[in-house]
Design an enzyme around this catalytic site. Structure first.
Site, PDB file in Angstrom:
ATOM      1  N   TYR A  61       0.850  -1.275  -0.069  1.00  0.00           N
ATOM      2  CA  TYR A  61      -0.023  -0.106   0.001  1.00  0.00           C
ATOM      3  C   TYR A  61       0.816   1.304  -0.087  1.00  0.00           C
ATOM      4  CZ  TYR A  61      -4.721  -1.872   0.781  1.00  0.00           C
ATOM      5  OH  TYR A  61      -6.088  -2.395   0.487  1.00  0.00           O
ATOM      6  N   ASP A  63      -3.303 -18.258  -0.475  1.00  0.00           N
ATOM      7  CA  ASP A  63      -4.239 -18.902  -1.282  1.00  0.00           C
ATOM      8  C   ASP A  63      -5.052 -20.019  -0.633  1.00  0.00           C
ATOM      9  OD1 ASP A  63      -1.900 -20.288  -1.132  1.00  0.00           O
ATOM     10  OD2 ASP A  63      -1.863 -20.800  -3.240  1.00  0.00           O
ATOM     11  N   ASP A  77      -6.519  -6.909   3.692  1.00  0.00           N
ATOM     12  CA  ASP A  77      -7.475  -6.317   3.048  1.00  0.00           C
ATOM     13  C   ASP A  77      -8.629  -7.264   2.433  1.00  0.00           C
ATOM     14  OD1 ASP A  77      -9.010  -4.013   1.991  1.00  0.00           O
ATOM     15  OD2 ASP A  77      -7.999  -4.484   0.111  1.00  0.00           O
ATOM     16  N   ASP A 115     -12.706  -8.752   3.835  1.00  0.00           N
ATOM     17  CA  ASP A 115     -13.914  -8.625   2.981  1.00  0.00           C
ATOM     18  C   ASP A 115     -14.629 -10.009   2.665  1.00  0.00           C
ATOM     19  OD1 ASP A 115     -13.741  -5.796   2.631  1.00  0.00           O
ATOM     20  OD2 ASP A 115     -14.607  -6.126   0.432  1.00  0.00           O
ATOM     21  N   LYS A 150       2.716 -15.780   2.144  1.00  0.00           N
ATOM     22  CA  LYS A 150       3.030 -16.363   0.938  1.00  0.00           C
ATOM     23  C   LYS A 150       4.677 -16.580   0.732  1.00  0.00           C
ATOM     24  CE  LYS A 150       1.491 -17.912  -3.409  1.00  0.00           C
ATOM     25  NZ  LYS A 150       0.373 -18.952  -3.413  1.00  0.00           N
TER      26      LYS A 150
HETATM   27  C1  IPM Z   1     -10.273  -1.307   3.849  1.00  0.00           C
HETATM   28  C2  IPM Z   1     -10.661  -0.288   2.424  1.00  0.00           C
HETATM   29  C3  IPM Z   1      -9.488   0.519   2.147  1.00  0.00           C
HETATM   30  C4  IPM Z   1      -8.190  -0.143   2.191  1.00  0.00           C
HETATM   31  C5  IPM Z   1      -9.752   1.212   1.089  1.00  0.00           C
HETATM   32  C6  IPM Z   1     -10.873   2.149   1.209  1.00  0.00           C
HETATM   33  C7  IPM Z   1      -8.563   2.087   0.620  1.00  0.00           C
HETATM   34  O1  IPM Z   1     -10.903  -1.425   1.565  1.00  0.00           O
HETATM   35  O2  IPM Z   1     -10.267  -0.329   5.073  1.00  0.00           O
HETATM   36  O3  IPM Z   1     -10.176  -2.293   3.995  1.00  0.00           O
HETATM   37  O4  IPM Z   1      -7.834  -1.087   0.899  1.00  0.00           O
HETATM   38  O5  IPM Z   1      -7.429  -0.360   3.016  1.00  0.00           O
HETATM   39 MG    MG Z   2     -11.079  -3.452   2.238  1.00  0.00          MG
END
Ligand code: IPM
Ligand code: MG
Length: 372
Positions: free
Chosen positions: A143, A222, A246, A250, A190
């Site tokens: 990042y 993975d 990240d 999700d 990884k």
């Molecule tokens: C998160 C979000 C952020 C990230 C974005 C909005 C930049 O997806 O906090 O997980 O990728 O860290």
């Molecule tokens: Mg995110």
């Protein structure tokens, strides 16, 4: 009695409406327990670009530094999404804030709720007992490494870079969390391919001997992505880098049934920020239909951070009550959905013991229920 200064960053999309519910809940907690929570408000994201040209104005940074905690909504606006080379983007505001304040640990808990098993794509037998927490490194890695695109626009690179110190400081937090939980820590990396992962693994292997009570295991990312769906209850504390964290957070949100439910805390040495993991959900903005639970549970994490464990427990119990009794938003029940603000009110009323007996989602005022 506690006196705390909370910096509120509403941001974009549904950020303001979900965050307002969290403020309502904080005020209820303050009234019940005699605390004082004072709020200051700052601009971030697309809202800040519109007003100042900068997704993270200096005023906002100063205000956040000066706070005991930051309550954050969401950033992102579709008008920036179709231009991959946009010079300023709302998300840059959040990324820079993380960097400026040194918020290196993102803590993302994931639970399954029996009342919501039916909305999860997973089966009941996989959902039972899911209770894990992701420790995602938040202020380094790919990042924040050097980013380049050549003049012709035909070649690009993102450097992923970690130092041992950056790995150790989040790993300490993850090990400490494991000691207070089921004493298992899984490093996701990884190592078979990446140099940064080799450093992560070597560092954790060496640190593990300092935590003899914690069982440490290692998974390639993975494989971890697959295990999270096949057998999520095997995990206790997951430790991983910025990019993998990240993605896996999700992915984890589908386990409990909705991205709208998940809270997070981003912690540094000096500052702490609390935000739902969902984004700005522009399509729902201004309609009072977004799920406020991710934000409200982030407030529970904030209260824990202040050392107010009983207050945090109240908030979690109140949220559990709304979920069990059907006071849920459209992401959870599209047919009998309740407004964002109604859910916030019910959470607050539960905390202040203002819920009349034998109320349930079917007999509250119909005007408050919405069918979309
Ligand atoms: C998160 C979000 C952020 C990230 C974005 C909005 C930049 O997806 O906090 O997980 O990728 O860290
Ligand atoms: Mg995110």
């Amino acid at each position: 009695m506690m006196n705390k200064k909370i910096a509120v960053l509403f941001g974009d999309g549904v950020g303001p409406e979900v965050t307002l519910q969290s403020i309502k809940v904080l005020n209820t907690v303050a009234a019940k327990y005699g605390h004082k929570f004072g709020y200051t408000y700052g601009l971030i994201g697309a809202a800040a670009i519109d007003e100042t040209g900068d997704p993270l104005p200096q005023l906002t940074i100063d205000m956040c530094r000066d706070s005991d905690a930051i309550l954050f909504g969401a950033v992102g606006h579709p008008k920036y999404d179709n231009d991959p080379f946009a010079r300023v983007r709302p998300e840059h505001g959040l990324l820079r804030l993380r960097k400026e304040l040194g918020l290196f640990a993102s803590i993302r808990p994931v639970n399954s709720y029996p009342a919501l098993y039916h909305i999860s794509p997973l089966k009941k037998k996989q959902l039972m007992g899911v209770d894990f927490i992701i420790y995602r490194e938040l202020s380094s890695g790919i990042y924040f490494g050097k980013k380049e695109i050549n003049k012709e626009g035909t070649e690009a690179s993102d450097v992923s870079i970690y130092t041992r110190n950056e790995i150790e400081r989040i790993a300490k937090k993850a090990f400490s969390a494991a000691l207070l939980r089921r004493k298992k820590l899984t490093l996701v990396d990884k190592t078979n391919v990446l140099a940064t992962s080799k450093l992560w693994r070597k560092t954790i292997q060496e640190m593990a001997s300092g935590y003899p009570d914690v069982k440490v295991d290692y998974l390639f990312v993975d494989n971890a992505a697959m295990q999270l769906i096949m057998n999520p209850s095997q995990f206790d504390v997951i430790l991983t880098d910025n990019m993998f964290g990240d993605i896996l957070s999700d992915e984890s949100s589908v386990i409990c049934g909705s991205l709208g439910l998940l809270p997070s805390a981003s912690i540094g040495e000096e500052n702490a920020l609390f935000e739902p993991i969902h984004g700005s959900y522009p399509k729902a903005a201004g309609q009072d239909i977004a799920n406020p639970v991710g934000s409200i549970l982030s407030v529970a994490m904030m209260l824990d951070h202040f050392g107010l464990a009983k207050e945090a427990k109240d908030v979690r119990e109140a949220v559990g009550w709304t979920l069990t009794n059907g006071f849920v938003s459209q992401d959870i029940d599209p047919v009998n959905a309740h407004y964002t603000s109604t859910i916030g009110e019910f959470v607050s009323d539960f905390i202040s013991n203002d819920i009349p007996e034998n109320i349930n989602a079917k007999n509250i005022a119909f005007g408050k229920a919405t069918i979309i």
